[in-house]
Design a protein around this motif. Structure first.
Motif, mmCIF file in Angstrom:
data_model
loop_
_atom_site.group_PDB
_atom_site.id
_atom_site.type_symbol
_atom_site.label_atom_id
_atom_site.label_comp_id
_atom_site.label_asym_id
_atom_site.label_seq_id
_atom_site.Cartn_x
_atom_site.Cartn_y
_atom_site.Cartn_z
ATOM 1 N N TYR B 10 26.291 118.747 106.573
ATOM 2 C CA TYR B 10 26.860 118.914 105.237
ATOM 3 C C TYR B 10 27.268 117.542 104.712
ATOM 4 C CZ TYR B 10 27.338 123.645 107.055
ATOM 5 O OH TYR B 10 27.090 124.865 107.624
ATOM 6 N N LYS B 11 27.134 117.383 103.391
ATOM 7 C CA LYS B 11 27.560 116.140 102.766
ATOM 8 C C LYS B 11 27.983 116.437 101.338
ATOM 9 C CE LYS B 11 27.930 111.623 103.184
ATOM 10 N NZ LYS B 11 28.714 110.970 104.253
ATOM 11 N N ILE B 12 29.153 115.927 100.988
ATOM 12 C CA ILE B 12 29.640 116.054 99.622
ATOM 13 C C ILE B 12 29.865 114.641 99.092
ATOM 14 C CG2 ILE B 12 31.481 116.914 98.124
ATOM 15 C CD1 ILE B 12 32.034 119.077 100.228
ATOM 16 N N ILE B 13 29.236 114.330 97.978
ATOM 17 C CA ILE B 13 29.386 113.005 97.381
ATOM 18 C C ILE B 13 29.573 113.166 95.880
ATOM 19 C CG2 ILE B 13 28.011 111.849 99.145
ATOM 20 C CD1 ILE B 13 25.675 111.791 97.146
ATOM 21 N N GLU B 14 29.979 112.088 95.252
ATOM 22 C CA GLU B 14 30.075 112.088 93.798
ATOM 23 C C GLU B 14 28.786 111.509 93.221
ATOM 24 O OE1 GLU B 14 34.910 111.896 93.324
ATOM 25 O OE2 GLU B 14 33.688 110.279 92.504
ATOM 26 N N LYS B 15 28.498 111.901 91.977
ATOM 27 C CA LYS B 15 27.277 111.397 91.348
ATOM 28 C C LYS B 15 27.331 109.868 91.296
ATOM 29 C CE LYS B 15 29.054 112.157 86.672
ATOM 30 N NZ LYS B 15 28.854 112.907 85.396
ATOM 31 N N ARG B 16 26.180 109.311 91.389
ATOM 32 C CA ARG B 16 25.945 107.863 91.409
ATOM 33 C C ARG B 16 26.209 107.224 92.775
ATOM 34 N NH1 ARG B 16 27.833 108.531 86.133
ATOM 35 N NH2 ARG B 16 30.008 108.147 86.726
ATOM 36 N N GLN B 17 26.738 107.998 93.728
ATOM 37 C CA GLN B 17 26.869 107.468 95.085
ATOM 38 C C GLN B 17 25.535 107.575 95.809
ATOM 39 O OE1 GLN B 17 30.267 109.648 96.794
ATOM 40 N NE2 GLN B 17 31.504 107.797 96.556
ATOM 41 N N SER B 18 25.475 106.958 96.977
ATOM 42 C CA SER B 18 24.257 107.037 97.786
ATOM 43 C C SER B 18 24.516 107.881 99.030
ATOM 44 C CB SER B 18 23.790 105.645 98.189
ATOM 45 O OG SER B 18 24.770 105.017 99.003
ATOM 46 N N ALA B 82 22.753 109.241 93.466
ATOM 47 C CA ALA B 82 22.598 110.698 93.412
ATOM 48 C C ALA B 82 22.945 111.238 92.029
ATOM 49 C CB ALA B 82 23.488 111.356 94.466
ATOM 50 N N LYS B 83 22.258 112.322 91.668
ATOM 51 C CA LYS B 83 22.538 113.035 90.437
ATOM 52 C C LYS B 83 22.984 114.454 90.769
ATOM 53 C CE LYS B 83 19.305 110.686 87.331
ATOM 54 N NZ LYS B 83 18.175 110.873 86.371
ATOM 55 N N LEU B 84 23.605 115.103 89.805
ATOM 56 C CA LEU B 84 24.090 116.469 90.026
ATOM 57 C C LEU B 84 22.967 117.388 90.468
ATOM 58 C CD1 LEU B 84 26.477 116.934 86.948
ATOM 59 C CD2 LEU B 84 27.113 116.363 89.292
ATOM 60 N N THR B 111 20.268 119.710 105.831
ATOM 61 C CA THR B 111 21.503 119.077 105.351
ATOM 62 C C THR B 111 21.817 119.661 103.983
ATOM 63 O OG1 THR B 111 21.095 116.987 106.517
ATOM 64 C CG2 THR B 111 22.632 116.940 104.664
ATOM 65 N N ARG B 112 22.995 120.228 103.878
ATOM 66 C CA ARG B 112 23.406 120.814 102.590
ATOM 67 C C ARG B 112 24.153 119.745 101.804
ATOM 68 N NH1 ARG B 112 23.488 125.910 100.853
ATOM 69 N NH2 ARG B 112 22.877 126.557 102.948
ATOM 70 N N LEU B 113 23.563 119.298 100.702
ATOM 71 C CA LEU B 113 24.149 118.235 99.882
ATOM 72 C C LEU B 113 24.762 118.824 98.622
ATOM 73 C CD1 LEU B 113 24.564 115.201 99.182
ATOM 74 C CD2 LEU B 113 22.348 115.304 98.006
ATOM 75 N N THR B 114 25.997 118.456 98.381
ATOM 76 C CA THR B 114 26.677 118.811 97.133
ATOM 77 C C THR B 114 27.034 117.525 96.410
ATOM 78 O OG1 THR B 114 27.614 120.814 98.127
ATOM 79 C CG2 THR B 114 28.624 120.007 96.090
ATOM 80 N N VAL B 115 26.562 117.420 95.176
ATOM 81 C CA VAL B 115 26.862 116.249 94.348
ATOM 82 C C VAL B 115 27.826 116.692 93.252
ATOM 83 C CG1 VAL B 115 25.929 114.402 92.921
ATOM 84 C CG2 VAL B 115 24.585 115.299 94.835
#
Lengths: 110, 116
Positions: B10-18, B82-84, B111-115
């Protein structure tokens, strides 16, 4: 564009019943076909491979109809644990890629 | 036989991050695939490797996505920025391309990615 199409469902089926769903494909040259099972929030897992006319494994039977370009999956004596999404995939022989359907959701009810 | 390994789960990031994802295929499998799967859809192929060479990356958004498989074994997929709409499950699969089951693909847990 080469495509694989499935009825999204959901198919709501009582436990113990027989259920069947189809997958149509557009590339008449395709030679190998696959059914995958995908549980909620899990990865697809290979259920059956079809290289000729069909395949059978216990309660599961896959049939290939080349003339009409579809494969079917038949589940007999359905169990609660059969509830899942069933993905159909068709091989692109030229590049070892699979073309995927969007899946058919199956819900087995007690 | 060990299956396909992926991390993180799992990964949670904010938009524009890598973000980067890692995959280790089944031992001996020459072909490795990265897929993107959005809820309610089938897997969408992003890139296919044969050993350490790219076979097909036609659906990889190359302005933000990159992937490599330098030694022909494990692989990394990167998104920057990253984008939404990149929120999805990223699946890695491998196949042997030999023997009677040469077309069968086996998947890692994803991998479950949430932006955000």
């Amino acid at each position: 564009r080469k495509e694989v199409e499935q009825d999204p469902g959901p198919f709501n089926v009582p436990e113990g019943a027989t259920v069947a769903f189809n997958c149509t494909y557009s590339n008449s040259a395709s030679q190998s076909f696959f059914w995958y099972r995908q549980d909620c929030r899990k990865e697809p897992k290979l259920l059956m491979s079809v290289y000729s006319s069909g395949n059978e494994d216990g309660r599961f039977t896959a049939q290939l109809n080349r003339a009409s370009q579809y494969i079917s999956l038949l589940i007999r004596d359905s169990k609660l644990s059969d509830s899942a999404t069933y993905l159909c995939a068709v091989n692109e022989e030229s590049n070892y890629q699979l073309i995927w359907g969007a899946g058919t959701k199956l819900i087995i009810k007690p | 036989e060990a299956g396909v390994a992926q991390s993180p789960r799992y990964k949670i990031i904010e938009k524009r991050q890598s973000v980067a994802f890692w995959c280790n295929p089944i031992s001996g499998h020459a072909t490795l695939y990265w897929y993107q799967q959005i809820l309610g859809q089938g897997p969408k192929l992003l890139i296919q490797f044969q050993n350490n060479g790219v076979v097909d990356d036609s659906q990889l958004p190359k302005d933000r996505f990159s992937a490599e498989r330098l030694k022909g074994v494990d692989s990394t997929l990167k998104i920057q920025p990253a984008k939404l709409e990149d929120s999805a499950v990223y699946l890695c699969a491998s196949s042997s391309r030999t023997g009677p089951s040469y077309n069968e693909q086996f998947f890692g847990p994803g991998t479950r990615l949430t932006v955000l």
